[in-house]
Design a protein around this motif. Structure first.
Motif, PDB file in Angstrom:
ATOM      1  N   UNK A  52      18.757 -29.345 -69.973  1.00 19.33           N
ATOM      2  CA  UNK A  52      18.479 -28.123 -70.727  1.00 19.33           C
ATOM      3  C   UNK A  52      17.247 -27.449 -70.142  1.00 19.33           C
ATOM      4  N   UNK A  53      17.353 -26.155 -69.845  1.00 16.38           N
ATOM      5  CA  UNK A  53      16.246 -25.385 -69.305  1.00 16.38           C
ATOM      6  C   UNK A  53      15.957 -24.209 -70.230  1.00 16.38           C
ATOM      7  N   UNK A  54      14.678 -24.029 -70.580  1.00 14.21           N
ATOM      8  CA  UNK A  54      14.259 -22.952 -71.473  1.00 14.21           C
ATOM      9  C   UNK A  54      13.579 -21.872 -70.646  1.00 14.21           C
ATOM     10  N   UNK A  55      13.932 -20.580 -70.958  1.00 14.31           N
ATOM     11  CA  UNK A  55      13.418 -19.475 -70.174  1.00 14.31           C
ATOM     12  C   UNK A  55      12.053 -18.992 -70.640  1.00 14.31           C
ATOM     13  N   UNK A  56      11.460 -18.152 -69.803  1.00 19.71           N
ATOM     14  CA  UNK A  56      10.152 -17.570 -70.116  1.00 19.71           C
ATOM     15  C   UNK A  56      10.304 -16.495 -71.192  1.00 19.71           C
ATOM     16  N   UNK A  57      11.385 -15.690 -71.125  1.00 21.17           N
ATOM     17  CA  UNK A  57      11.573 -14.579 -72.060  1.00 21.17           C
ATOM     18  C   UNK A  57      12.463 -15.005 -73.230  1.00 21.17           C
ATOM     19  N   UNK A  58      12.337 -14.249 -74.306  1.00 23.36           N
ATOM     20  CA  UNK A  58      13.184 -14.488 -75.481  1.00 23.36           C
ATOM     21  C   UNK A  58      14.544 -13.844 -75.227  1.00 23.36           C
ATOM     22  N   UNK A  59      15.411 -14.548 -74.626  1.00 22.44           N
ATOM     23  CA  UNK A  59      16.721 -14.000 -74.324  1.00 22.44           C
ATOM     24  C   UNK A  59      17.499 -14.960 -73.453  1.00 22.44           C
ATOM     25  N   UNK A  60      18.803 -14.822 -73.435  1.00 21.14           N
ATOM     26  CA  UNK A  60      19.624 -15.747 -72.657  1.00 21.14           C
ATOM     27  C   UNK A  60      19.471 -15.490 -71.159  1.00 21.14           C
ATOM     28  N   UNK A  61      19.841 -16.527 -70.357  1.00 22.03           N
ATOM     29  CA  UNK A  61      19.842 -16.387 -68.906  1.00 22.03           C
ATOM     30  C   UNK A  61      21.043 -15.561 -68.467  1.00 22.03           C
ATOM     31  N   UNK A  62      20.902 -14.889 -67.324  1.00 22.43           N
ATOM     32  CA  UNK A  62      21.978 -14.086 -66.787  1.00 22.43           C
ATOM     33  C   UNK A  62      23.033 -14.976 -66.133  1.00 22.43           C
ATOM     34  N   UNK A  63      24.193 -14.352 -65.877  1.00 29.11           N
ATOM     35  CA  UNK A  63      25.314 -15.112 -65.324  1.00 29.11           C
ATOM     36  C   UNK A  63      24.975 -15.706 -63.957  1.00 29.11           C
ATOM     37  N   UNK A  64      24.315 -14.887 -63.081  1.00 28.55           N
ATOM     38  CA  UNK A  64      24.001 -15.428 -61.757  1.00 28.55           C
ATOM     39  C   UNK A  64      23.001 -16.566 -61.842  1.00 28.55           C
ATOM     40  N   UNK A  65      22.078 -16.513 -62.857  1.00 25.72           N
ATOM     41  CA  UNK A  65      21.137 -17.622 -63.039  1.00 25.72           C
ATOM     42  C   UNK A  65      21.870 -18.860 -63.517  1.00 25.72           C
ATOM     43  N   UNK A  66      22.828 -18.672 -64.405  1.00 27.99           N
ATOM     44  CA  UNK A  66      23.619 -19.824 -64.887  1.00 27.99           C
ATOM     45  C   UNK A  66      24.413 -20.439 -63.742  1.00 27.99           C
ATOM     46  N   UNK A  67      24.925 -19.604 -62.840  1.00 25.56           N
ATOM     47  CA  UNK A  67      25.682 -20.129 -61.705  1.00 25.56           C
ATOM     48  C   UNK A  67      24.770 -20.972 -60.802  1.00 25.56           C
ATOM     49  N   UNK A  68      23.538 -20.496 -60.617  1.00 26.75           N
ATOM     50  CA  UNK A  68      22.566 -21.266 -59.821  1.00 26.75           C
ATOM     51  C   UNK A  68      22.267 -22.601 -60.491  1.00 26.75           C
TER      52      UNK A  68
END
Length: 982
Positions: free
Chosen positions: A311-327
């Motif tokens: 599980x990885x938590x982002x810096x911003x309050x919002x979901x990760x983008x699709x290309x980030x999820x693919x990475x």
């Protein structure tokens, strides 16, 4: 699609575009926005279309066939009916020249390719909206501007400049935004690549499951937008928290509890990286009134097996983008592979530890058995190797050497040696050894006396009892350690002495030293005893074989080679000298009345006489001569000598004189005997030893019948040798009576024509035959070595004549004296030259030594040293007959010489043979490159002299100027200052 404030259906737009694709794309865009569109494929057709039907606005490409966009715009603006129509040019706006051309042609706007649809529509709206304003302007205002180095006056009628500047500004803003977006994308990509690289690097270095989890989270923080994370590993249907990074403490405490990501995972719904919204574990961290927080859940799949969740938590309050999820999904796969590798590694280590413990126990049981087998195999290897050697070797020394080597190499003994026992002295003499001796053997007193000080008692025991003597621990007690301190230092820890017995008699010992203690047990000793017996048997066999072989080739009485060996050795000598232009003479000797000695004094006395004769002949002959006993009183001698040499006659005289004029002592009585000899020579009298031997025996029979002491097989050879001996006698008398004289041949400087040197030439003034040329007596002087005396005389005579001319005020040039090969080979050659010069009271004269090229090259290194000393004495050195001695260029550069003399063979044909001319030219160039003078020998024609002068040869000598003349004639030349026309 657009937000216009006016109706577009009334406006017609003309498109000028040569690209059908681009024209169709623009037509579709405009018609979608309810514009009326017409098009033309180039500027010429567009101008015609505008004149036929006036459009509200023209859009034109710049680069077109027939008429480009700038020209089209100029034509529109010059036409009174069309000049108010706004014109938009599609271009790249590459530099200020586009703006200048736009001002010149009157364009209203630029649009940069590639363009965006909305931007094109906005520019069209702007121009059409301002079309009425332009028409309604009553007051003309204007301003002067400088652009591109030119002055332009802008009026309200040229409102297009404002439109142009606006379009350029908007386009610049648009480009800047694109660049900024690209920069952000590039920075993001760089950070992403760096993070992925760090993750891969960390996973490659991890070797355990825990390390993989911690490294994965640690380096995942370097991915863009990631600030914290945790990782679960799956054990069957349960999860365990494997690693946490950067999470607040209150959040980390509850991570063991069930959550949405684990539920999705168990339900089979988490096959790719997924955003988890409103995670239970993140609510305690805050996040606004609703408490919503996001993180990405990445399944750790490998094949069809999922090993856990990251599980990885982002810096911003919002979901990760699709290309980030693919990475993240790719990272999860890498972690899965690293986990599988780490688990396999840990499993293998465990298996290795377990197997190692089992093998250690098993090995400890086998070590003793294996060590015993290894020792036995070593002994078997030694036994096998020695038995193989016994079949192959033909000498006892070779047998001993091989036995010791095999014991060390195959048996791995530290040291081995074999000694022969002398029953008379009771001592042992080492004959062969191998291994680590380091002077140990020389310290031992090797005797059969057990109580002798410093004696090896083990060897003495073996000799005394004819049985092997063993010590399995040389450090068994204090006494042994002191006695064998030197052996222990060398790594000897056990020892055996094996007796070598032949016909029940002890003949030697074979001693072995092992690096281990307790090496020699019952089984090893059985094999070693068998080995000692095999060596003893081989010694007996070799001694008998050696005696048989000896008697096959040697005479049992005199120990000389017999007829068979003589034939073989002489044939070998013939094959050796076949190409050397040398001769071999075979002499057969017969003792006169030898049978009377056997009959009167007995065969023992006859054998004693033969032995003494063999000894005397060996003393007379050289080491390279071959001597043999052919039969009862027949002996044969083979001598190698130069062809046409008198050496064979001198040897015959020494042999017969040594036999006849010195008595033999037989049983206390002096006995005088005489002998006759017959001689034949290879190649004249035969091409093989059998023929030579038969012809020599034939000559011996003739000598017996003629009562001559010796005869040669060929009668003419007898005559030739006799004449040569007479000439040798006359030459010796000539040296004693000073019949030798020196003539001198001048050398001419080709540049000035003056006499630059003299070459001393030896002549013989024979009272009977007059002046004898050197070719008739110099070779005999060299053969008999009388050249040493003659050469010394010639050097002194040349110095004496030069001093005489100097005393007469004739200013003599440098004198060159020839050096014979026999002289140069003498060790005292330099001393001889020094002695002659010192005898001349060190008067300074110009002296030069001429040495034939082939002579120098015979022993190049030694000759270089001699010539360097000569040069240091201010004596110049010349290489005579250069070009015929096959010199190495690398040595020519090293030779301490001053002059090269070109052989007359090249000079004779140089005017008619291009090859000889090329050789002469090359020698001159070579000599000058080495700073040497060049002298041409044998110059006989003016044409030769002129050609040599053109080739820059320094000097010449030959019959063209003068042959060799007496010293008195040289005085006349010097007094008259005779010269050669320059």
């Amino acid at each position: 699609m657009t937000s216009k404030i006016f109706e577009t259906a009334n406006f017609e737009i003309l498109i000028a575009e040569d690209s059908p694709t681009q024209a169709e794309k623009l037509r579709y865009l405009l018609e979608e926005n309810r514009y009326i569109v017409t098009s033309a494929p180039d500027g010429k057709q567009a101008l015609a279309a505008a004149r036929r039907r006036r459009p509200a606005l023209i859009i034109s490409d710049v680069v077109m066939p027939e008429m480009d966009g700038f020209t089209l715009c100029s034509e529109i603006k010059r036409d009174e009916q069309l000049k108010d129509i706004p014109v938009i040019l599609l271009t790249s706006l590459s530099d200020v020249q586009d703006i200048l051309k736009g001002l010149e042609c009157g364009t209203d706007n630029f649009i940069r390719k590639p363009y965006e649809d909305q931007y094109v529509l906005a520019r069209i709206d702007y121009l059409l909206m301002n079309l009425e304003l332009r028409r309604s302007q009553k007051m003309q205002m204007g301003m002067e501007i400088y652009l591109g180095g030119q002055k332009h006056f802008i009026t309200t009628e040229r409102q297009q400049i404002v439109d142009l500047l606006i379009s350029i500004y908007e386009d610049a803003i648009h480009i800047n935004k694109e660049l900024h977006a690209r920069q952000l994308d590039l920075a993001h990509s760089n950070r992403l690549l760096n993070g992925l690289y760090r993750i891969a690097e960390g996973l490659n270095q991890a070797t355990s499951e825990r390390e993989v989890c911690e490294k994965a989270l640690e380096y995942a923080m370097e991915l863009p937008g990631v600030q914290a994370g945790w990782l679960y590993l799956r054990d069957n249907e349960t999860f365990r928290l494997a690693a946490v990074h950067n999470l607040p403490p209150q959040t980390a405490k509850g991570l063991e509890n069930p959550c949405e990501c684990r539920r999705l995972f168990l339900a089979g719904e988490l096959s790719h990286a997924t955003n988890i919204i409103n995670c239970e574990h993140l609510i305690p961290c805050g996040g606004g009134a609703s408490g919503l927080r996001f993180h990405a859940s990445i399944p750790l799949w490998i094949g069809n097996r999922n090993q856990g969740i990251m599980n990885l938590m982002g810096v911003e309050q919002g979901p990760f983008k699709d290309d980030e999820l693919e990475t993240f999904h790719g990272v999860g796969h890498q972690i899965s592979v690293a986990l599988a590798r780490a688990r396999l590694h840990e499993h293998m280590e465990k298996l290795v530890d377990e197997r190692t413990m089992a093998l250690t126990a098993e090995i400890s049981q086998r070590k003793k058995h294996e060590a015993r087998i290894v020792r036995l195999n070593r002994i078997y290897s030694v036994l096998s190797g020695i038995n193989t050697t016994i079949v192959r070797v033909r000498e006892i020394k070779e047998l001993f050497d091989e036995a010791c080597r095999i014991a060390v190499d195959h048996g791995q003994f530290v040291f081995a040696w074999i000694g022969m026992f002398d029953a008379a002295t009771q001592n042992i003499t080492p004959m062969a050894k191998a291994g680590r001796d380091e002077g140990y053997l020389s310290q031992l007193k090797l005797t059969a006396l057990v109580d002798a000080p410093g004696n090896s008692w083990l060897i003495a025991e073996a000799i005394a009892h004819h049985k092997p003597a063993i010590c399995n621990d040389l450090a068994a007690d204090e006494h042994m350690r002191i006695r064998y301190a030197a052996a222990l230092e060398r790594g000897y820890h056990s020892k055996v002495a094996l007796p070598l017995i032949l016909d029940d008699q002890l003949v030697g010992t074979f001693v072995l030293y092992a690096p281990e203690t307790e090496f020699f047990d019952e089984e090893e000793m059985t094999l070693l005893t068998e080995m000692a017996g095999d060596i003893s048997f081989a010694m007996d066999h070799l001694k008998k074989e050696e005696r048989i072989n000896y008697l096959a080739f040697f005479d049992a009485v005199t120990d000389l080679p017999n007829r068979a060996l003589f034939l073989d050795r002489v044939n070998q000598r013939i094959n050796t000298i076949h190409h050397d232009h040398k001769a071999i003479s075979v002499i057969v000797l017969d003792l006169e009345r030898f049978s009377n000695v056997n009959e009167s004094l007995g065969h023992q006395a006859g054998d004693s006489l033969l032995c003494q004769l063999a000894h005397r002949l060996k003393q007379v002959l050289a080491e390279t001569d071959i001597l043999a006993r052919l039969s009862a009183d027949y002996f044969a001698v083979a001598i190698t000598h130069e062809q046409e040499s008198t050496d064979i006659a001198h040897v015959l005289e020494k042999i017969l004189f040594g036999i006849q004029h010195q008595p033999f002592l037989i049983d206390g009585h002096e006995l005088r005997i005489s002998a006759r000899a017959g001689t034949s020579s290879y190649p004249a009298d035969g091409q093989d030893t059998d023929t030579l031997l038969r012809n020599a025996e034939t000559a011996l029979k003739k000598a017996k019948l003629s009562c001559d002491k010796h005869l040669f097989y060929a009668p003419e050879f007898n005559t030739r040798v006799t004449e040569k001996l007479k000439l040798e006698t006359k030459l010796r008398r000539a040296l004693e009576q000073e019949q030798l004289v020196l003539h001198y041949q001048p050398k001419i400087d080709l540049a000035s024509g003056q006499i630059s040197g003299l070459e001393a030439l030896m002549r013989w003034k024979d009272p009977d035959n007059g002046l004898v040329p050197p070719v008739d007596f110099i070779p005999l002087l060299e053969e008999t070595r009388m050249i040493l005396e003659a050469g010394r005389w010639a050097l002194g005579k040349a110095i004496s004549d030069s001093k005489k001319w100097e005393g007469m005020g004739l200013n003599p040039p440098k004198v060159a004296v020839n050096v014979s090969p026999v002289q140069l080979r003498q060790k005292d050659f330099v001393g001889m030259v020094t002695s002659v010069i010192n005898g001349a009271q060190k008067v300074t004269i110009g002296l030069e030594l001429e040495i034939t090229e082939s002579v120098i090259m015979q022993d190049i290194e030694a000759n270089i040293q001699k010539l360097r000393i000569i040069r240091d004495m201010d004596i110049e050195v010349a290489i005579d007959d250069f070009g015929t001695g096959y010199s190495s260029l690398s040595y020519i550069a090293k030779l301490p010489v001053n002059v090269l003399k070109i052989d007359r063979a090249f000079i004779t044909n140089m005017t008619t043979n291009r090859d000889d001319l090329s050789i002469v030219s090359a020698i001159i160039s070579l000599a000058h490159s080495l700073n040497l003078r060049v002298i041409a020998e044998g110059v006989e024609t003016t044409e030769q002299a002129d050609l040599l002068r053109l080739l820059k040869c320094n000097e010449m000598q030959g019959y063209l100027f003068s042959p060799g003349v007496p010293a008195e004639k040289i005085e006349e030349f010097l007094r008259q200052k005779k010269s050669f026309p320059a």
